[in-house]
Each structure stands twice: as C-alpha cells, then as structure tokens.
Design an enzyme around this catalytic site. Sequence first.
Site, short mmCIF file in Angstrom:
data_model
loop_
_atom_site.label_atom_id
_atom_site.label_comp_id
_atom_site.label_asym_id
_atom_site.label_seq_id
_atom_site.Cartn_x
_atom_site.Cartn_y
_atom_site.Cartn_z
N GLU A 96 0.82 -1.21 0.00
CA GLU A 96 0.00 0.00 0.00
C GLU A 96 0.85 1.25 0.00
OE1 GLU A 96 -3.78 0.02 1.99
OE2 GLU A 96 -3.24 -1.90 2.86
N CYS A 120 1.97 -3.95 17.07
CA CYS A 120 1.42 -2.76 17.73
C CYS A 120 -0.11 -2.90 17.76
CB CYS A 120 1.82 -1.50 16.97
SG CYS A 120 3.61 -1.37 16.76
S1 SF4 Z 1 2.55 -2.93 13.52
FE1 SF4 Z 1 3.68 -1.18 14.39
S2 SF4 Z 1 5.58 -1.13 13.20
FE2 SF4 Z 1 4.18 -2.43 12.06
S3 SF4 Z 1 3.19 -1.05 10.57
FE3 SF4 Z 1 1.90 -1.09 12.41
S4 SF4 Z 1 2.57 0.64 13.68
FE4 SF4 Z 1 4.18 0.26 12.14
#
Ligand code: SF4
Length: 362
Positions: A96, A120
Amino acid sequence: MIEMDKRINLTGFSQIELVSFIEQTGEPAYRGRQIFAALQHRRLQSFAEMSDLPRALRERLQETASTSTLTVESRYLSEDGTRRFLMKTHDNLPVETVFIPEQHRDTICFSSQSGCPLQCTFCLTAQLGLLRSLTPGEIVEQVIIALNDAYGVGETSPRGTNLVGMGAGEPFLNFDSLMKALRIMADPQGLFIVPHRVTVSTAGVVPRIRELATIPDRPNLAVSLAAPTNEMRNELMPINKKWPLEELLGACQEFEQTLKAGERFTFEYVMLDGVNDSDEQARQLANLLNRHDLHARVNLIPHNPADPLPYQPSPATRVEMFKSILESKGVRAFVRRPRGRDIFAACGQLAAVTQTVGLTAS
Ligand code: SF4
C-alpha cells in the site's frame, strides 16, 4: 497458480549497477545510463515506451529483465485529495502506498514490507503479520506509480516531493533494501528525491537507530513512542520487551547528538482515548524525554479508528491539554492532522482494506 516473474527488476538497480548490467550484455555504457534515466527520471514503466532504444535491444532486454513488477489493484480517492493505492507484488502480496497533496509539496507514504511482523495493538497492518520484506525495486516503484498517477507519466511535478516511510511494515527490519531504494531515488539523473526530503519512522529497532547515526547520507528519523512507561509500551508496542524505553532513548540520544543542520528527528505519539492521553502520562512523557536530554519535537497523532481495533482517538480538547503540559515542561509538541481517514489511508490503517462504503475506487 501464480506465475512468478523471475526476470531481474531494473527499477531496483542504481545507475552504476545498471551500466554494468548493460555492459555485460555487450552494449555500451551509455545505454545503461539511458535506461536508468528512462526508468527513474522519465518514469517509464515498460521497454516498449523507450522508443529511443533500438528495437532489438528492447526485445532482448524484455526476455531477461523487467521494468515494473507491481500491479495497481485499486485506487481510492479521499475527500481531501489523498490517494491510496492498493498494489500487488508479482507473488500476489499486498503493498500500500499513499499520495498526500499539500499546498507547497506532495508527500508519498511508502511501505517497506508487505504486512508487518510487529504487533502494535493500535495498528491495522499488524493484523496481517509479516508477508515479506519488499525489494529496493518494489519500494522505488511505489513512488513512480504514485507520481505518474498524480501528474502523468514523466511529467514534472509542480511541487516538491517528500517521502515518508510510514506505510506498512517496519522499515528498519528491511534496512538494507530501504537504504538502497533511498540512494536510487536520490540520484540527480533519476527521481532526485534527496535524503533530507525523506523521513523514516521506526517502532524502535535500536541497533538500526545506532547504525543510522553513523551514516552520512541518511533520511530524517521519526521514532514512535506511544507510551511514557515500559509497562504501557509493552502492551501497546510489544517490540518494547526487546528494546525497552531506557535502551531506546539511549540510542535516540546518541542519534540526536549526530544531527547536522537541516536534519530532522522527531518522536511520534499516537493518542488513544483514555489509554495513554492523561495529564499524568503527559508529565511522565516530558520527564522521560528531559531525563534523557532529548530535544526532538513530539508529534501527537490522534488515533485513526479502524473497526477491529479496540481504541478511539483522543478528543481534540484532550490532545490540546496533553500538548500544553508537554510544552510547559519545555518539550516541543505538534498535533498532526490526519489525512485520508475516509479511505483507510491514514497512519495505522493500511491493511489491504478493499471494501468500504463511500469509497471512490478505480
Ligand atoms: S505494527 Fe507497528 S511497526 Fe508495524 S506497521 Fe503497524 S505501527 Fe508500524
């Protein structure tokens, strides 16, 4: 069955590599420079369009090399002019890219991985897991596609282009490909997007922050914090269990000390209603940064809601209060306005969403 493209992707070659590749085919060096300019400056995506090359050469190259490996599956337009591109790699994985027009410049937010291995909890991309890291050519091609879509193939853009590595993936877990792509894009005979126009955001991969501190031609750095204590950060950003705040901020301090004029270093703080946005947490955050003698600005980013995520954005009054507490303790803070929320193009919303009411897709 997916047909894998085994040809060499020339979009991921630096000018020197392209010249040497062409020389190995028995052609003169200037042909390599010509092809580099065709790909990176004129942003042509097929040999057929390179009509200044002999037909026989184009046909020969077509058999062993490719100029484009991404396919645009959908393109969404936001009310605010933001465009989100959902692309597929040759092995059918989602990529994306977001194009954000602004008055004086355009910003392209590119992805460094398909999916993301980090977990996250406020990010939709996390739910995909890591599919794979992208190649330098796949990173560069996202920018070429977005510019061609906005302005037409090879047309000069009326404004400067800034890049942010804040799309899907953790850029510092794909460090070598990322740095190579940035060097290719900085070439004055190509896209000519120099490092000081690029910002890369990390969730806190400490060894790569330290490595970046030693690299002269580097992009600007943003570090995502999301919490002022290890306890809360372990929950929101599990990478914190590997590199806790003290270690992360120690590396940030080392990095900050190497900053040269014109380079930017910022922290990002996603604001989650009732989770990490209290007055006490603002004080904790300011104390944490002051204790580490860090002077970088904090960008406060109201969370971008997405259905499966259990969070809501902090209300505007809360964000303002948080900001003023930071400022009262000498920490510079700035509220970042979300762009492209209605098309799932905003931070943390990239997860190959293809069907939503009210989208303009083509
Ligand atoms: S999981 Fe954390 S590090 Fe990975 S894209 Fe989402 S915000 Fe960024």
